[in-house]
Design an enzyme around this catalytic site. Structure first.
Site, mmCIF file in Angstrom:
data_model
loop_
_atom_site.group_PDB
_atom_site.id
_atom_site.type_symbol
_atom_site.label_atom_id
_atom_site.label_comp_id
_atom_site.label_asym_id
_atom_site.label_seq_id
_atom_site.Cartn_x
_atom_site.Cartn_y
_atom_site.Cartn_z
ATOM 1 N N CYS A 12 0.841 -1.202 0.000
ATOM 2 C CA CYS A 12 0.000 0.000 0.000
ATOM 3 C C CYS A 12 0.878 1.255 0.000
ATOM 4 O O CYS A 12 1.469 1.601 1.024
ATOM 5 C CB CYS A 12 -0.912 -0.033 1.222
ATOM 6 S SG CYS A 12 -1.905 1.442 1.393
ATOM 7 N N CYS B 166 -0.250 4.117 2.296
ATOM 8 C CA CYS B 166 -0.111 3.826 3.731
ATOM 9 C C CYS B 166 1.355 3.966 4.157
ATOM 10 O O CYS B 166 1.649 4.544 5.198
ATOM 11 C CB CYS B 166 -0.550 2.398 4.063
ATOM 12 S SG CYS B 166 -2.077 1.891 3.323
ATOM 13 N N ASP B 167 2.259 3.385 3.381
ATOM 14 C CA ASP B 167 3.652 3.253 3.834
ATOM 15 C C ASP B 167 4.647 4.161 3.120
ATOM 16 O O ASP B 167 5.781 4.315 3.582
ATOM 17 C CB ASP B 167 4.102 1.786 3.671
ATOM 18 C CG ASP B 167 3.234 0.853 4.501
ATOM 19 O OD1 ASP B 167 2.831 1.264 5.609
ATOM 20 O OD2 ASP B 167 2.949 -0.266 4.055
HETATM 21 C C1 LIG Z 1 -5.018 1.946 0.038
HETATM 22 C C2 LIG Z 1 -6.465 1.962 -0.412
HETATM 23 C C3 LIG Z 1 -7.086 3.165 -0.696
HETATM 24 C C4 LIG Z 1 -8.423 3.189 -1.098
HETATM 25 N N1 LIG Z 1 -9.008 4.404 -1.339
HETATM 26 C C5 LIG Z 1 -10.315 4.445 -1.686
HETATM 27 C C6 LIG Z 1 -10.969 5.715 -1.886
HETATM 28 O O1 LIG Z 1 -10.343 6.784 -1.779
HETATM 29 N N2 LIG Z 1 -12.300 5.714 -2.190
HETATM 30 C C7 LIG Z 1 -13.018 4.541 -2.318
HETATM 31 O O2 LIG Z 1 -14.229 4.620 -2.566
HETATM 32 N N3 LIG Z 1 -12.420 3.341 -2.154
HETATM 33 C C8 LIG Z 1 -11.095 3.260 -1.848
HETATM 34 N N4 LIG Z 1 -10.491 2.039 -1.665
HETATM 35 C C9 LIG Z 1 -11.289 0.814 -1.892
HETATM 36 C C10 LIG Z 1 -12.164 0.497 -0.655
HETATM 37 O O3 LIG Z 1 -11.338 0.442 0.493
HETATM 38 C C11 LIG Z 1 -12.865 -0.854 -0.858
HETATM 39 O O4 LIG Z 1 -13.567 -0.850 -2.074
HETATM 40 C C12 LIG Z 1 -13.850 -1.132 0.285
HETATM 41 O O5 LIG Z 1 -13.176 -1.108 1.527
HETATM 42 C C13 LIG Z 1 -14.525 -2.495 0.100
HETATM 43 O O6 LIG Z 1 -15.326 -2.754 1.226
HETATM 44 P P1 LIG Z 1 -15.705 -4.258 1.621
HETATM 45 O O7 LIG Z 1 -16.598 -4.139 2.782
HETATM 46 O O8 LIG Z 1 -16.148 -5.001 0.430
HETATM 47 O O9 LIG Z 1 -14.322 -4.958 2.046
HETATM 48 P P2 LIG Z 1 -13.311 -4.569 3.211
HETATM 49 O O10 LIG Z 1 -13.383 -3.139 3.563
HETATM 50 O O11 LIG Z 1 -12.000 -5.124 2.763
HETATM 51 O O12 LIG Z 1 -13.836 -5.400 4.465
HETATM 52 C C14 LIG Z 1 -13.757 -6.800 4.528
HETATM 53 C C15 LIG Z 1 -13.663 -7.223 5.991
HETATM 54 O O13 LIG Z 1 -13.794 -8.639 6.069
HETATM 55 C C16 LIG Z 1 -12.937 -9.127 7.088
HETATM 56 N N5 LIG Z 1 -12.674 -10.547 6.858
HETATM 57 C C17 LIG Z 1 -12.041 -11.130 5.807
HETATM 58 N N6 LIG Z 1 -12.004 -12.468 5.956
HETATM 59 C C18 LIG Z 1 -12.631 -12.737 7.128
HETATM 60 C C19 LIG Z 1 -12.912 -13.947 7.855
HETATM 61 N N7 LIG Z 1 -12.560 -15.155 7.398
HETATM 62 N N8 LIG Z 1 -13.556 -13.845 9.034
HETATM 63 C C20 LIG Z 1 -13.942 -12.644 9.520
HETATM 64 N N9 LIG Z 1 -13.692 -11.471 8.892
HETATM 65 C C21 LIG Z 1 -13.058 -11.519 7.709
HETATM 66 C C22 LIG Z 1 -11.707 -8.245 6.955
HETATM 67 O O14 LIG Z 1 -10.954 -8.213 8.151
HETATM 68 C C23 LIG Z 1 -12.321 -6.880 6.621
HETATM 69 O O15 LIG Z 1 -12.520 -6.070 7.770
HETATM 70 C C24 LIG Z 1 -9.154 1.981 -1.266
HETATM 71 C C25 LIG Z 1 -8.506 0.758 -0.994
HETATM 72 C C26 LIG Z 1 -7.187 0.754 -0.573
HETATM 73 C C27 LIG Z 1 -6.517 -0.562 -0.284
#
Ligand SMILES: Cc1cc2nc3c(=O)[nH]c(=O)nc-3n(C[C@H](O)[C@H](O)[C@H](O)COP(=O)(O)OP(=O)(O)OC[C@H]3O[C@@H](n4cnc5c(N)ncnc54)[C@H](O)[C@@H]3O)c2cc1C
Length: 311
Positions: free
Chosen positions: A134, A137-138
């Site tokens: 990332c 982040c880093d």
């Molecule tokens: C560095 C970075 C910058 C970004 N910037 C933007 C931005 O500016 N704007 C934007 O709209 N999007 C941005 N994104 C994209 C955005 O973060 C994702 O699209 C969004 O977080 C997806 O949400 P989600 O709930 O699908 O998954 P996630 O947010 O990844 O949540 C998934 C969760 O599931 C949990 N999990 C996984 N496996 C298990 C298991 N077996 N048991 C229990 N828990 C589990 C994980 O710990 C996690 O908390 C960025 C992504 C990154 C990496």
């Protein structure tokens, strides 16, 4: 003893927390499980400028606001409790975690995705000690240092541009002879004096002591190897969905492992919904994860309660 819930949401990221707000407000007894702290991947973003309602907010603050909102409406969130197995046959869906076994009438699977690893010697050993996935982040830890970016797609190019404003020198290691990225990104990179692209080159090993010190590279045309002194390695070769448990329990995925969903976020298994980055829907953003989480929650409600106004 097995605990019973109406809905279990696996993953407390943007999708899972949004789903939780809606299932609780619909009167469904809801448990949200996360293997880490709630908030999800957006907590890794230094700043978010494209989520409506917040012209600028740190990813950490946005994740915290979503978590607080979800808790405030009454969702039960178990953090640091990884789900390890699912049993999805039958009407009750069983969820085994590191601590317990739960059952629910419906499941929402919202586990997001993880960064792909390049799979070379030293990568795991130096993760967090110079190996990063990332840039935002880093990157700030490597101000004025020499870094490499591994990859050649849009993400690698965006990270390269970002790091070029911080590092003294950025080397891009790409195993092909051209980027697979948007033209504007490619031309922006070629205009950066402190960026050198090494085509047809693969990383073979990451070396160091307490920190990354160098990488061993191999020219895949000539076969020659060389060692390059660097302080950090940013691996930017894409992401892969966290869908293994669902797949093992019979949930259908596409060829890349993303869970197939229909417009109701329904998977091929009745009563099992999926939302966010783990699904085969192409846009991976907070806004889309939120929308899919909401749809999954309301469809789970319809599935459980079968209200007269929905067929
Ligand atoms: C560095 C970075 C910058 C970004 N910037 C933007 C931005 O500016 N704007 C934007 O709209 N999007 C941005 N994104 C994209 C955005 O973060 C994702 O699209 C969004 O977080 C997806 O949400 P989600 O709930 O699908 O998954 P996630 O947010 O990844 O949540 C998934 C969760 O599931 C949990 N999990 C996984 N496996 C298990 C298991 N077996 N048991 C229990 N828990 C589990 C994980 O710990 C996690 O908390 C960025 C992504 C990154 C990496």
């Amino acid at each position: 003893m097995i605990e019973n819930w109406d809905v279990i949401i696996i993953g407390a990221g943007s999708a899972g927390l949004s789903a939780g707000i809606y299932t609780v407000r619909s009167g469904l007894k809801t448990l949200i499980l996360d293997e880490k702290l709630p908030g999800g991947t957006i907590a890794d973003a230094s700043v978010v400028v494209n989520y409506p309602g917040f012209s600028e907010i740190s990813g950490g603050d946005l994740a915290e606001k979503m978590t607080t909102h979800c808790r405030k409406v009454g969702a039960t969130i178990h953090e640091l409790e990884p789900v390890v197995e699912l049993v999805l046959e039958g009407e009750k869906k069983a969820v085994k975690t590191s601590r317990s076994i739960y059952e629910a009438k419906a499941l929402i699977y919202s586990t997001g995705s993880h960064y792909r690893e390049v799979g070379v010697k030293g990568e795991k050993e130096f993760r967090g000690k110079g190996v990063s996935y990332c840039g935002v982040c880093d990157g700030p830890f490597f101000k004025g240092k020499r870094v490499i970016v591994v990859g050649g797609g849009n993400t690698a190019c965006i990270t390269t541009l970002y790091l070029s404003g911080l590092a003294s020198q950025v080397f891009v290691i790409h195993r092909r002879q051209a980027f697979r990225a948007e033209e504007t990104l490619v031309s922006d990179i070629s205009g950066k004096g402190n960026v050198s692209v090494m085509w047809n080159t693969e990383i073979q090993e990451i070396k160091g002591d307490k920190q990354v010190r160098s990488v061993v590279l191999r020219d895949n045309v000539t076969g020659e190897t060389s060692e390059l002194a660097v302080d950090a390695v940013f691996v930017q070769i894409g992401e892969a969905p966290n869908s293994q448990l669902a797949k093992a329990a019979g949930v259908e995925t596409d060829e890349h492992g993303y869970i197939k969903v229909d417009l109701k976020q329904q998977t091929n298994v009745m009563g099992v919904f999926a939302a966010g980055d783990v699904t085969d829907q192409p846009i991976k953003q907070v806004g889309t994860a939120v929308g899919q989480g909401i749809a999954a929650a309301l469809e789970a409600y319809s599935f459980i309660k079968r209200p007269y106004y929905r067929k």
